[in-house]
Design a protein around this motif. Structure first.
Motif, mmCIF file in Angstrom:
data_model
loop_
_atom_site.group_PDB
_atom_site.id
_atom_site.type_symbol
_atom_site.label_atom_id
_atom_site.label_comp_id
_atom_site.label_asym_id
_atom_site.label_seq_id
_atom_site.Cartn_x
_atom_site.Cartn_y
_atom_site.Cartn_z
ATOM 1 N N LEU B 85 0.808 -1.234 0.000
ATOM 2 C CA LEU B 85 0.000 0.000 0.000
ATOM 3 C C LEU B 85 0.834 1.275 0.000
ATOM 4 C CD1 LEU B 85 -3.138 -0.394 2.271
ATOM 5 C CD2 LEU B 85 -2.814 -0.757 -0.184
ATOM 6 N N TYR B 86 1.887 1.303 0.815
ATOM 7 C CA TYR B 86 2.687 2.518 0.861
ATOM 8 C C TYR B 86 3.467 2.711 -0.443
ATOM 9 C CZ TYR B 86 6.027 6.078 1.744
ATOM 10 O OH TYR B 86 6.776 7.221 1.600
ATOM 11 N N GLU B 87 4.011 1.618 -0.969
ATOM 12 C CA GLU B 87 4.763 1.716 -2.236
ATOM 13 C C GLU B 87 3.845 2.154 -3.378
ATOM 14 O OE1 GLU B 87 6.888 -1.945 -2.950
ATOM 15 O OE2 GLU B 87 7.755 -1.925 -0.940
ATOM 16 N N LYS B 88 2.629 1.655 -3.330
ATOM 17 C CA LYS B 88 1.628 2.051 -4.325
ATOM 18 C C LYS B 88 1.366 3.571 -4.235
ATOM 19 C CE LYS B 88 -1.916 -1.200 -4.378
ATOM 20 N NZ LYS B 88 -2.137 -1.995 -5.580
ATOM 21 N N ALA B 89 1.228 4.061 -3.010
ATOM 22 C CA ALA B 89 0.962 5.492 -2.811
ATOM 23 C C ALA B 89 2.144 6.329 -3.306
ATOM 24 C CB ALA B 89 0.673 5.783 -1.338
ATOM 25 N N GLU B 90 3.357 5.792 -3.127
ATOM 26 C CA GLU B 90 4.545 6.526 -3.578
ATOM 27 C C GLU B 90 4.570 6.604 -5.113
ATOM 28 O OE1 GLU B 90 6.373 8.445 -2.201
ATOM 29 O OE2 GLU B 90 8.400 8.482 -3.060
ATOM 30 N N VAL B 91 4.205 5.512 -5.777
ATOM 31 C CA VAL B 91 4.139 5.524 -7.244
ATOM 32 C C VAL B 91 3.078 6.524 -7.706
ATOM 33 C CG1 VAL B 91 3.452 4.159 -9.274
ATOM 34 C CG2 VAL B 91 5.024 3.194 -7.575
ATOM 35 N N ARG B 92 1.936 6.528 -7.034
ATOM 36 C CA ARG B 92 0.861 7.453 -7.439
ATOM 37 C C ARG B 92 1.226 8.905 -7.136
ATOM 38 N NH1 ARG B 92 -3.500 3.321 -5.213
ATOM 39 N NH2 ARG B 92 -3.996 2.208 -7.136
ATOM 40 N N ARG B 93 1.925 9.138 -6.021
ATOM 41 C CA ARG B 93 2.370 10.502 -5.704
ATOM 42 C C ARG B 93 3.262 11.033 -6.822
ATOM 43 N NH1 ARG B 93 6.876 13.214 -3.649
ATOM 44 N NH2 ARG B 93 8.151 11.342 -3.427
ATOM 45 N N LEU B 94 4.215 10.221 -7.260
ATOM 46 C CA LEU B 94 5.154 10.686 -8.282
ATOM 47 C C LEU B 94 4.492 10.776 -9.654
ATOM 48 C CD1 LEU B 94 8.305 8.803 -7.007
ATOM 49 C CD2 LEU B 94 8.005 11.291 -7.120
ATOM 50 N N THR B 95 3.599 9.857 -9.943
ATOM 51 C CA THR B 95 2.839 9.926 -11.197
ATOM 52 C C THR B 95 2.045 11.229 -11.225
ATOM 53 O OG1 THR B 95 2.723 7.524 -11.286
ATOM 54 C CG2 THR B 95 1.089 8.718 -12.563
ATOM 55 N N GLY B 96 1.376 11.534 -10.101
ATOM 56 C CA GLY B 96 0.628 12.788 -9.997
ATOM 57 C C GLY B 96 1.552 13.992 -10.112
ATOM 58 N N TRP B 97 2.737 13.906 -9.515
ATOM 59 C CA TRP B 97 3.717 15.005 -9.577
ATOM 60 C C TRP B 97 4.003 15.385 -11.025
ATOM 61 C CZ3 TRP B 97 7.395 16.753 -5.501
ATOM 62 C CH2 TRP B 97 8.376 17.617 -5.998
ATOM 63 N N PHE B 98 4.309 14.395 -11.856
ATOM 64 C CA PHE B 98 4.674 14.712 -13.246
ATOM 65 C C PHE B 98 3.446 15.062 -14.089
ATOM 66 C CE2 PHE B 98 8.543 12.940 -11.641
ATOM 67 C CZ PHE B 98 9.484 13.791 -12.197
ATOM 68 N N ASP B 99 2.357 14.347 -13.894
ATOM 69 C CA ASP B 99 1.150 14.629 -14.688
ATOM 70 C C ASP B 99 0.538 15.979 -14.352
ATOM 71 O OD1 ASP B 99 1.153 12.360 -16.221
ATOM 72 O OD2 ASP B 99 -0.288 11.265 -14.986
#
Lengths: 222, 222
Positions: B85-99
């Motif tokens: 769950l935390y790793e998933k949130a980290e991927v989504r945080r960074l995906t959101g950062w660039f998008d």
């Protein structure tokens, strides 16, 4: 205690707040003046943006989607993102629609012109930009009417993150008194249903320093 | 056959294309001139935006996050979003950062000034806006250096949707020749690794009508 760093009139913070309230999660709310770029806050989120959630086990989360998806997986009841793959994609499509398209074409423009310029004392609202945003708003409200003509909630038969996200964005415009609700009956009925939920109560009672809400903002029967 | 409606130099379309290529999914690519607001296309996506994916069973998906999350759940190998769950949130945080953040502060500004104005024949690039975008770009490239100093890939020890998303956005700037790579060694090494993957090949070979890429764009050892 779980802590959420947020800001008044920030739709992304509101989306997380309502999600937590729907799930019955208690949280301590802390206003973060992101423009001050406070060092301790940048350690939590180098993007210098709210919302940031610090969980009881000190897990730090930022980006409203990352936070809401995390909360959904960790506290699945009540469900706000469906299990079925296509329904899930539909919720995410609409969540993305309001967070990206609506915010860019409507919400952010009005926030900057009508609120931020006043708060920061940097010039008068640009009426040309306000007119563009209001014209764009018409298209989005018609789309909510289109959806609610066909579905009870925006993404289907039950309340989801799509409704919470859309209502979080709409609530900022409603605070500013920008929506002529009588022109958008379907959208008005849908928003009245979201607004009446206990999870929305804190948002409606929120005091923004120096800025009063529109007459209808707290009115559940508008 | 599965069909993806896309556009040249659109980072969101590229993110989906690379995700599909990583998963070994075949797809027919169709350029959609979204500004024409073609009726049949609006039926697929009333937002009038690419990417739109039509699956073999005629499931219609739009919004790059909704599409990538759908593909991840339906075709989980190789994993591009972790299970934890935390790793998933980290991927989504960074995906959101660039998008969101990167696109708004850098990518979209440069695309409008350097490409869209030329394509549509509506005036000269605004050098003031280009300078602002390039100044913002510095902060984002330093952040990639910061992350790759600490991790092999942006979100952790393996390639994820965060790398694909960031590289999709970076690839547009690299096409335009906007990045002085020698100033950002960690980011350059990371981007060289993404760029060398077979999943990125089609992106590097893409021909954009009327616009030539920078000298380094296709170069894997830059």
């Amino acid at each position: 205690m779980r802590t959420l760093y947020h800001l008044w009139l920030d739709p992304f913070s509101r989306k997380v707040r309502v999600t937590m309230a729907e799930k019955g999660l208690e949280v301590l709310l802390t206003i973060e003046s992101v423009w001050e770029k406070r060092e301790k806050f940048l350690e939590l989120n180098p993007a210098a943006e709210v919302p940031v959630l610090v969980e009881e086990d000190n897990t730090v989360l930022s980006d409203s989607d990352a936070i809401c998806e995390y909360l959904e997986a960790k506290y699945p009841e009540p469900r706000l993102i469906p299990v079925d793959l296509y329904e899930k994609a539909e919720v995410r499509r609409l969540t993305g629609w309001f967070d990206k398209k609506f915010y860019k074409e409507v919400g952010e423009l009005l926030l900057i012109e009508k609120i931020l310029k006043q708060l920061k004392g940097v010039g008068e609202p640009d009426s040309r930009i306000i007119r563009v945003a209001q014209k764009n708003m018409h298209f989005h409200l018609k789309y909510i009417c289109y959806l609610t003509d066909r579905r009870h909630w925006l993404a289907g038969s039950s309340l989801t993150l799509a409704d919470i996200t859309a209502a979080a964005h709409i609530s900022i415009l409603d605070f500013m008194g920008d929506i002529q609700w009588r022109k958008y009956e379907g959208a008005a009925n849908w928003y009245a249903r979201v607004k009446s939920r206990p999870s929305f109560k804190d948002i409606l009672l929120e005091k923004v320093p120096g800025i009063a809400p529109s007459d209808n903002y707290k009115n559940l029967d508008f």
